[in-house]
Enzyme design. Sequence first.
Site, PDB file in Angstrom:
ATOM      1  N   LYS A  97      16.061  -2.210   3.437  1.00  0.00           N
ATOM      2  CA  LYS A  97      15.215  -3.330   3.091  1.00  0.00           C
ATOM      3  C   LYS A  97      15.820  -4.518   4.473  1.00  0.00           C
ATOM      4  CE  LYS A  97      15.494  -3.629  -1.844  1.00  0.00           C
ATOM      5  NZ  LYS A  97      14.024  -3.542  -1.904  1.00  0.00           N
TER       6      LYS A  97
ATOM      7  N   ARG B 247      12.680   4.358  -9.966  1.00  0.00           N
ATOM      8  CA  ARG B 247      11.998   5.248 -10.869  1.00  0.00           C
ATOM      9  C   ARG B 247      12.694   6.532 -10.785  1.00  0.00           C
ATOM     10  NH1 ARG B 247       6.791   3.922  -7.170  1.00  0.00           N
ATOM     11  NH2 ARG B 247       7.899   1.717  -7.412  1.00  0.00           N
TER      12      ARG B 247
HETATM   13  N1  BES Z   1      14.626  -3.193  -6.431  1.00  0.00           N
HETATM   14  C1  BES Z   1      13.229  -3.129  -6.059  1.00  0.00           C
HETATM   15  C2  BES Z   1      12.369  -4.161  -6.453  1.00  0.00           C
HETATM   16  C3  BES Z   1      12.617  -5.587  -6.467  1.00  0.00           C
HETATM   17  C4  BES Z   1      12.011  -6.394  -5.315  1.00  0.00           C
HETATM   18  C5  BES Z   1      13.270  -6.244  -7.439  1.00  0.00           C
HETATM   19  C6  BES Z   1      12.287  -7.682  -5.397  1.00  0.00           C
HETATM   20  C7  BES Z   1      13.431  -7.421  -7.535  1.00  0.00           C
HETATM   21  C8  BES Z   1      13.096  -8.343  -6.365  1.00  0.00           C
HETATM   22  C9  BES Z   1      12.796  -1.761  -5.951  1.00  0.00           C
HETATM   23  O1  BES Z   1      13.642  -0.558  -5.880  1.00  0.00           O
HETATM   24  C10 BES Z   1      11.873  -1.622  -4.651  1.00  0.00           C
HETATM   25  O2  BES Z   1      12.610  -1.724  -3.538  1.00  0.00           O
HETATM   26  N2  BES Z   1      10.646  -1.575  -4.857  1.00  0.00           N
HETATM   27  C11 BES Z   1      10.007  -1.444  -3.813  1.00  0.00           C
HETATM   28  C12 BES Z   1       8.804  -0.388  -4.156  1.00  0.00           C
HETATM   29  C13 BES Z   1       8.023   0.273  -2.809  1.00  0.00           C
HETATM   30  C14 BES Z   1       9.108   0.888  -2.000  1.00  0.00           C
HETATM   31  C15 BES Z   1       7.212   1.603  -3.408  1.00  0.00           C
HETATM   32  C16 BES Z   1       9.041  -2.524  -3.607  1.00  0.00           C
HETATM   33  O3  BES Z   1       8.840  -3.234  -4.690  1.00  0.00           O
HETATM   34  O4  BES Z   1       8.699  -3.115  -2.395  1.00  0.00           O
HETATM   35 ZN    ZN Z   2      14.287  -0.259  -3.890  1.00  0.00          ZN
END
Ligand code: BES
Ligand code: ZN
Length: 495
Positions: free
Chosen positions: A273, A347
């Site tokens: 991230k 997931r």
């Molecule tokens: N934990 C995150 C989702 C999230 C984002 C929660 C912002 C709360 C606030 C999740 O694990 C994630 O990183 N999702 C990605 C998915 C993508 C890589 C397919 C996303 O939402 O960008």
């Molecule tokens: Zn994530």
Amino acid sequence: MFKSIRVSPRAPRMALAVAAVYADDLTLPPKLPKIDRQGRIALQQALTTPGFKGEAGETAFGDPQHMVLGLGKKAELNADQLRNIGGRLLKRLDRIAPGAASLIVAETVPAATLDSRTVGRAIGEGMGLANWRVDFFAGSATKNKPPHPALELSGATESFRKGLQYGLRLAESANYARQLAATPPNICNPGWMATEARRLARSHRLRCTVIDFNRAKRMGMGGIVSVGMGSKAKPCLIVLEHKPARVASRARGITLALVGKTITYDTGGYSLKINNTMKGMKYDKSGGMAVIGAMRAIAAMKLPVRVVGLLPCAENMVSDDAYRPDDIIAMYNKVSVEVTNTDAEGRLVLADALTYACRDVEATHIIDLATLTGGIVTALGHFCSGVFCNDDKLLARVQAAAESSGEKTWRMPLWKDHKEFMRAQHADILNSNPSRNAHPIQGAAFLAYFVEESVPWAHIDIAGVAAVEKDTDLFVTGPTGYGVRLLVELVQSWA
Ligand code: BES
Ligand code: ZN
Ligand code: ZN
């Protein structure tokens, strides 16, 4: 903040009397139980306070023992509004710190609009949720004021008091979930969560089993193992069982599984991230915290429904041992998954827990909650969660529970085409399709590969509602405990 809030059957002497009035009808309730002539005059005086309009949550004093509380416009009064009013009332009381308050609210609301139990419950929830802050990390330089002694609440009718009590108890479990969610990742890791779940099980007569890293490996839970193996704090699957002595007739033959994403920290892994999007990812365990909070309430209320809570716990880190984009994983149900993005980790851990719910728990109904995608925040904002469901009857129950709990949700589509969209070249499916479309639906479509088609299942993406970024009437900046009240309400629909 008060140390605690209690409901007492009688109005204690010297209690602050709080009488509710409408903005479009600035008159005192016809019945003012236990208020003498002097008191009535003081309340009447409060009503004439310059600027007092009776807006929702607005307050004014006649004398130090008598206060009026605005309910807003008659036509706009509902349970949501009453929760907010409860929140604002609590903050007002916090500034004067009375030992006791006697509420005259139910008397003002016509039974045709809301019954007095519902009025009490909503006010209780609002007051309970507002009476919470993150103070467990206050150090020697804190500016926090010490909490006031307990606040004792009363009301004239038993149904109002019962509602108040119920609302406060619900809020207590939501606050428990919030406290855990706020616990930072240097303290709260999968092992710490397992210890906490065991402690809760002991105090609340739940059964707790923890499937640790080695056992998960032996069982073939490739999702939980892969996501969590990059951290020194190894992953686990926590199982909390509520086995009531008596099962309600409506709940015969029903086993409800509640599954909550419990990523104690989400760095994104090798798909790191960036641009400060990592900050706040301690809240990536909020789905699991909603489940453990709901289990606490369900056990405390001894609800006559069999419920099993599942918390797949992992810390998504970068290290020599971490999983990588391009890894191909064999999941617990033998579906193979090609990892395209290590940040789509939720997931993967949920998938194994869903298989466990079907196979080992033999759940008849499954609900999962997860801070799964940023996309759901883009789509729905912070107003509601998104729900994906393969069964209209279960969806109706979830929607009814969302409506009455005030924890709102909105249906999203989940079709065969979405499932096909997740297909991979070198494995059965991808954990994320590189075409960055329909992200929240991709998450749901992926999970659908791990739930038996005959089992009614709802996936609730709570990424937008798990925490608030600014103070509201009910919540201080931070975790909301979203899902605890919704899940308890849902279980109540079988009780
Ligand atoms: N934990 C995150 C989702 C999230 C984002 C929660 C912002 C709360 C606030 C999740 O694990 C994630 O990183 N999702 C990605 C998915 C993508 C890589 C397919 C996303 O939402 O960008
Ligand atoms: Zn994530
Ligand atoms: Zn995540």
